[in-house]
Design an enzyme around this catalytic site. Structure first.
Site: not given
Ligand code: NAD
Ligand code: UDP
Length: 313
Positions: A32, A36, A90-91, A104, A144, A158, A174, A185
């Site tokens: 990590d 975030t 970039k990520t 790979k 994103y 790949y 989630t 969120r």
């Molecule tokens: P989060 O921000 O808590 O976790 C992301 C982690 O990745 C963090 O620890 C951050 O420091 C690390 N990170 C970010 N960029 C990096 C990089 N370039 N190199 C190394 N580490 C890096 O978010 P999360 O909710 O735990 O999400 C985890 C994954 O699941 C993400 O890829 C996210 O897109 C995906 N996802 C989550 C949700 C959700 O609702 N939580 C929904 C859809 C997709």
């Molecule tokens: N949202 C809201 N108030 C807040 C934060 C989010 O009404 O303080 C709404 C946002 O506009 C979206 C939904 O809640 O419609 C979910 O937002 P979130 O940022 O959790 O994730 P998203 O599903 O949009 O990626």
């Protein structure tokens, strides 16, 4: 015992995943850059001799020997990825190429954490995996959405051209303990506002919908997908199909926290999807997976977590 790399392992989902894989008896390498995520999320794992922490950014190459990779690294909240849009791309492109490079070379199986955002603001409801989505390529969510779409493309190329055993899951909203307090969120925002007696900020009229999955269910789904037969590589939706409007969620949080907070209506951000709900029949059929934690139960645990976290902060 498998050697498993979890990129983004110090984040919300990543830390729960590391914990679960250790419980299953595996050796876990958590990587990590703490963009975030935080060390607090994995502090309790640091003394485990089967756990290793590497501070590294996947945008830079890294050479590791592992059997499996969960690629979770990427900021997930709109607030965070919009603060760092170019880094987010970039990520998802350079970072994903680097992680696929490990897969790979080491012949490791790799699972990509994709997202419901690949469907954009969908005109098909509920969303099935066969739907190609409706994404604005130049909006504030594009770093994103398009980043994750490019990552899916890389996983598939790949697989086709380099025989990498890649799998894709599309994660829907989630929530649960260890969501970052400041990540903006909806679940964390509403709970913190309610606990602090601040106004609950509903964006737009609150008629937009989301379907919320509790973290424990999600982790089981991720592991089930990794362990599924090689000829099933997705993409597969993972989420809880129980759909709520954002206004309903605000009312639920106020009720559950017995808060005196008032709901205020704010501007709806650009490209905010109007509706979202996963069709999870593929996951049910192929993985035998479905979420079991209802919103009230999951919210109770999450509210308790934020109550403690706020007192400590
Ligand atoms: P989060 O921000 O808590 O976790 C992301 C982690 O990745 C963090 O620890 C951050 O420091 C690390 N990170 C970010 N960029 C990096 C990089 N370039 N190199 C190394 N580490 C890096 O978010 P999360 O909710 O735990 O999400 C985890 C994954 O699941 C993400 O890829 C996210 O897109 C995906 N996802 C989550 C949700 C959700 O609702 N939580 C929904 C859809 C997709
Ligand atoms: N949202 C809201 N108030 C807040 C934060 C989010 O009404 O303080 C709404 C946002 O506009 C979206 C939904 O809640 O419609 C979910 O937002 P979130 O940022 O959790 O994730 P998203 O599903 O949009 O990626």
């Amino acid at each position: 015992m498998k050697r498993i790399l979890v990129t983004g392992g110090a984040g919300f989902l990543g830390s729960h995943l590391c914990e679960s894989l250790l419980k299953d008896g595996h050796y876990v390498v958590c990587l990590d850059n703490f963009l975030t995520g935080t060390k607090d999320n994995i502090n309790h794992l640091l003394n485990n001799q089967h756990f290793e922490l590497i501070r590294h950014d996947i945008v830079n190459p890294v050479y590791l020997e592992v059997d499996e990779i969960y690629n979770m690294a990427c900021p997930a909240s709109p607030l965070h990825y919009q603060q760092n849009p170019i880094k987010t791309v970039k990520t998802n492109v350079i970072g994903v190429i680097n992680v696929l490079g490990i897969a790979k070379r080491a012949k490791a199986k790799i699972l990509q954490a994709s997202t419901s955002e690949v469907y954009g603001d969908p005109d098909v409801h509920p969303q099935t995996e066969s739907y190609w989505g409706r994404v604005n390529p130049i909006g504030i969510r594009s770093c994103y959405d398009e980043g994750k779409r490019a990552a899916e493309c890389l996983m598939m190329d790949y697989r086709r051209h380099n025989a990498v055993n890649s799998k894709i899951v599309r994660i829907f909203n989630t929530y649960g303990p260890r969501m970052a307090i400041n990540d903006g969120r909806v679940v964390s925002n509403f709970i913190i506002q309610a606990l602090q007696g601040a106004d609950i900020t509903v964006y737009g009229k609150g008629t937009q919908t989301r379907s919320f999955c509790y973290v424990d269910d999600m982790i089981k789904g991720l592991i089930a997908m990794m362990n599924s037969p090689d000829d099933f590589f997705g993409p597969v939706n993972l989420g809880n199909p129980w759909e709520f409007s954002i206004l309903e969620l605000a009312q639920k949080v106020i009720k559950m926290t017995k808060s005196k907070s008032k709901i205020v209506f704010c501007d709806l951000p650009m490209d905010d999807p109007a509706q979202r709900k996963p069709d999870i029949s593929l996951a049910a059929q192929k993985l035998g997976w479905k979420p079991v934690v209802d919103l009230d139960t999951g919210m109770e645990t999450t509210i308790e977590y934020f109550n403690t976290a706020l007192k400590l902060s």
